[in-house]
Design a protein around this motif. Structure first.
Motif, PDB file in Angstrom:
ATOM      1  N   THR A 163       0.826  -1.217   0.000  1.00  0.00           N
ATOM      2  CA  THR A 163       0.000   0.000   0.000  1.00  0.00           C
ATOM      3  C   THR A 163       0.856   1.260   0.000  1.00  0.00           C
ATOM      4  N   THR A 164       2.143   1.126   0.304  1.00  0.00           N
ATOM      5  CA  THR A 164       3.063   2.267   0.309  1.00  0.00           C
ATOM      6  C   THR A 164       3.664   2.548  -1.069  1.00  0.00           C
ATOM      7  N   THR A 165       3.271   1.770  -2.080  1.00  0.00           N
ATOM      8  CA  THR A 165       3.819   1.948  -3.429  1.00  0.00           C
ATOM      9  C   THR A 165       3.447   3.326  -3.966  1.00  0.00           C
ATOM     10  N   PRO A 166       4.415   4.059  -4.507  1.00  0.00           N
ATOM     11  CA  PRO A 166       4.111   5.382  -5.057  1.00  0.00           C
ATOM     12  C   PRO A 166       3.068   5.314  -6.169  1.00  0.00           C
ATOM     13  N   ARG A 167       2.229   6.332  -6.213  1.00  0.00           N
ATOM     14  CA  ARG A 167       1.152   6.393  -7.202  1.00  0.00           C
ATOM     15  C   ARG A 167       1.681   6.285  -8.626  1.00  0.00           C
ATOM     16  N   LEU A 168       2.836   6.879  -8.890  1.00  0.00           N
ATOM     17  CA  LEU A 168       3.428   6.837 -10.229  1.00  0.00           C
ATOM     18  C   LEU A 168       3.690   5.409 -10.668  1.00  0.00           C
ATOM     19  N   LYS A 169       4.165   4.568  -9.743  1.00  0.00           N
ATOM     20  CA  LYS A 169       4.450   3.170 -10.072  1.00  0.00           C
ATOM     21  C   LYS A 169       3.149   2.399 -10.303  1.00  0.00           C
ATOM     22  N   VAL A 170       2.138   2.655  -9.484  1.00  0.00           N
ATOM     23  CA  VAL A 170       0.835   1.996  -9.654  1.00  0.00           C
ATOM     24  C   VAL A 170       0.236   2.365 -11.004  1.00  0.00           C
ATOM     25  N   GLU A 171       0.291   3.645 -11.349  1.00  0.00           N
ATOM     26  CA  GLU A 171      -0.242   4.096 -12.640  1.00  0.00           C
ATOM     27  C   GLU A 171       0.525   3.463 -13.800  1.00  0.00           C
ATOM     28  N   GLY A 172       1.839   3.293 -13.641  1.00  0.00           N
ATOM     29  CA  GLY A 172       2.639   2.671 -14.692  1.00  0.00           C
ATOM     30  C   GLY A 172       2.232   1.227 -14.929  1.00  0.00           C
ATOM     31  N   VAL A 173       1.948   0.486 -13.848  1.00  0.00           N
ATOM     32  CA  VAL A 173       1.502  -0.910 -13.971  1.00  0.00           C
ATOM     33  C   VAL A 173       0.164  -0.960 -14.704  1.00  0.00           C
ATOM     34  N   CYS A 174      -0.766  -0.107 -14.304  1.00  0.00           N
ATOM     35  CA  CYS A 174      -2.102  -0.095 -14.926  1.00  0.00           C
ATOM     36  C   CYS A 174      -2.041   0.339 -16.389  1.00  0.00           C
ATOM     37  N   ALA A 175      -1.148   1.277 -16.705  1.00  0.00           N
ATOM     38  CA  ALA A 175      -1.032   1.766 -18.083  1.00  0.00           C
ATOM     39  C   ALA A 175      -0.511   0.687 -19.023  1.00  0.00           C
ATOM     40  N   ARG A 176       0.134  -0.342 -18.477  1.00  0.00           N
ATOM     41  CA  ARG A 176       0.674  -1.415 -19.298  1.00  0.00           C
ATOM     42  C   ARG A 176      -0.228  -2.643 -19.337  1.00  0.00           C
ATOM     43  N   GLY A 177      -1.494  -2.464 -18.909  1.00  0.00           N
ATOM     44  CA  GLY A 177      -2.487  -3.519 -19.074  1.00  0.00           C
ATOM     45  C   GLY A 177      -2.646  -4.472 -17.911  1.00  0.00           C
ATOM     46  N   ALA A 178      -1.945  -4.250 -16.818  1.00  0.00           N
ATOM     47  CA  ALA A 178      -2.079  -5.124 -15.656  1.00  0.00           C
ATOM     48  C   ALA A 178      -3.008  -4.491 -14.626  1.00  0.00           C
ATOM     49  N   THR A 179      -3.480  -5.311 -13.705  1.00  0.00           N
ATOM     50  CA  THR A 179      -4.278  -4.824 -12.591  1.00  0.00           C
ATOM     51  C   THR A 179      -3.363  -4.695 -11.383  1.00  0.00           C
ATOM     52  N   ALA A 180      -3.378  -3.550 -10.718  1.00  0.00           N
ATOM     53  CA  ALA A 180      -2.569  -3.332  -9.522  1.00  0.00           C
ATOM     54  C   ALA A 180      -3.430  -3.602  -8.293  1.00  0.00           C
ATOM     55  N   LEU A 181      -2.994  -4.525  -7.457  1.00  0.00           N
ATOM     56  CA  LEU A 181      -3.677  -4.836  -6.209  1.00  0.00           C
ATOM     57  C   LEU A 181      -2.770  -4.422  -5.065  1.00  0.00           C
ATOM     58  N   LEU A 182      -3.209  -3.438  -4.278  1.00  0.00           N
ATOM     59  CA  LEU A 182      -2.406  -2.943  -3.168  1.00  0.00           C
ATOM     60  C   LEU A 182      -2.776  -3.708  -1.905  1.00  0.00           C
ATOM     61  N   HIS A 183      -1.742  -4.306  -1.259  1.00  0.00           N
ATOM     62  CA  HIS A 183      -1.994  -5.107  -0.063  1.00  0.00           C
ATOM     63  C   HIS A 183      -0.753  -5.099   0.831  1.00  0.00           C
ATOM     64  N   GLY A 184      -0.937  -4.864   2.098  1.00  0.00           N
ATOM     65  CA  GLY A 184       0.160  -4.907   3.060  1.00  0.00           C
ATOM     66  C   GLY A 184       0.999  -3.650   3.039  1.00  0.00           C
ATOM     67  N   ALA A 185       1.741  -3.459   4.125  1.00  0.00           N
ATOM     68  CA  ALA A 185       2.554  -2.246   4.262  1.00  0.00           C
ATOM     69  C   ALA A 185       3.984  -2.430   3.774  1.00  0.00           C
ATOM     70  N   SER A 186       4.359  -3.669   3.436  1.00  0.00           N
ATOM     71  CA  SER A 186       5.737  -3.928   3.015  1.00  0.00           C
ATOM     72  C   SER A 186       5.743  -4.963   1.896  1.00  0.00           C
ATOM     73  N   PHE A 187       6.909  -5.083   1.239  1.00  0.00           N
ATOM     74  CA  PHE A 187       7.014  -6.050   0.153  1.00  0.00           C
ATOM     75  C   PHE A 187       6.775  -7.480   0.625  1.00  0.00           C
ATOM     76  N   PRO A 188       7.348  -7.930   1.772  1.00  0.00           N
ATOM     77  CA  PRO A 188       7.071  -9.307   2.207  1.00  0.00           C
ATOM     78  C   PRO A 188       5.573  -9.592   2.409  1.00  0.00           C
ATOM     79  N   GLU A 189       4.821  -8.599   2.913  1.00  0.00           N
ATOM     80  CA  GLU A 189       3.377  -8.799   3.089  1.00  0.00           C
ATOM     81  C   GLU A 189       2.681  -8.912   1.732  1.00  0.00           C
ATOM     82  N   ALA A 190       3.080  -8.070   0.790  1.00  0.00           N
ATOM     83  CA  ALA A 190       2.483  -8.132  -0.549  1.00  0.00           C
ATOM     84  C   ALA A 190       2.831  -9.456  -1.227  1.00  0.00           C
TER      85      ALA A 190
END
Length: 199
Positions: A163-190
């Protein structure tokens, strides 16, 4: 969409491949990939392969995926960044093929890539939601019909990010055709959530 060409060398226990591609309508950049795979035939219907990977990209590709222009900088709070060409990543990949019968096969694959050179210095990578460690996993079901056309059935990719992922990175994932699912406060949780979803 990408177009390009490749050369492949195959032996019973080893294969090597080099590939040059250009983005069309997306990054419009050049990508050079190289791999060497060891191959293992487990049975008449199950085959495993895996080995090292290397990827080199030009400045146009790197700017599209790792760069931050003036407008993006204003919107994201990240400093402007204009990466040049260079080694994008090194890593390893593996795949498993199960021939269910002559007309139907199932393939599962995964890879780990470590971002290198100029892309690793991007604020998108060094920022709080970024990482030089990149993981990819997927699966496909293919069928061979009478004219020998391969039909791949793959779901829309889903990327699980903290959930701490910067908005720019989330938008980049979505712009390339993937679905971004935000979960957990850290990479290991995600990652743990992504592995639960994959089961």
């Amino acid at each position: 969409i990408e177009g390009g060409a490749f050369l492949r060398y195959d032996q019973p226990f080893l294969s090597a491949k080099v590939e040059l591609r250009r983005g069309i309508g997306g990054s419009n950049g050049l990508i050079f990939d190289a791999l060497i795979d060891g191959k293992l035939r487990v049975s008449d219907s199950v085959f495993l392969s895996g080995g090292p990977r290397l990827s080199v990209t030009d400045g146009t590709f790197n700017q599209a995926y790792f760069g931050i222009n003036a407008l993006q900088s204003i919107n994201s709070g990240y400093a402007q960044y204009y990466p040049g060409a260079g080694l994008r990543s090194v890593g390893v990949g593996a795949s498993a093929l199960w021939r269910i019968h002559d007309q139907l096969s199932f393939v599962a694959f995964g890879s780990y890539n470590y971002l290198a050179d100029t892309v690793a210095n991007s604020p998108i990578v060094t920022g709080p939601g970024g990482s030089r460690n990149q993981f990819v996993a997927g699966a496909a079901l293919t069928t061979m019909s009478v004219p020998r056309i391969i039909i791949g059935i793959t779901p829309m990719p889903m990327i699980v990010m903290p959930t701490t992922t910067p908005r720019l990175k989330v938008e980049g994932v979505c712009a390339r055709g993937a679905t971004a699912l935000l979960h957990g406060a850290s990479f290991p949780e995600a990652l743990a959530h992504a592995l639960q979803l994959a089961d």
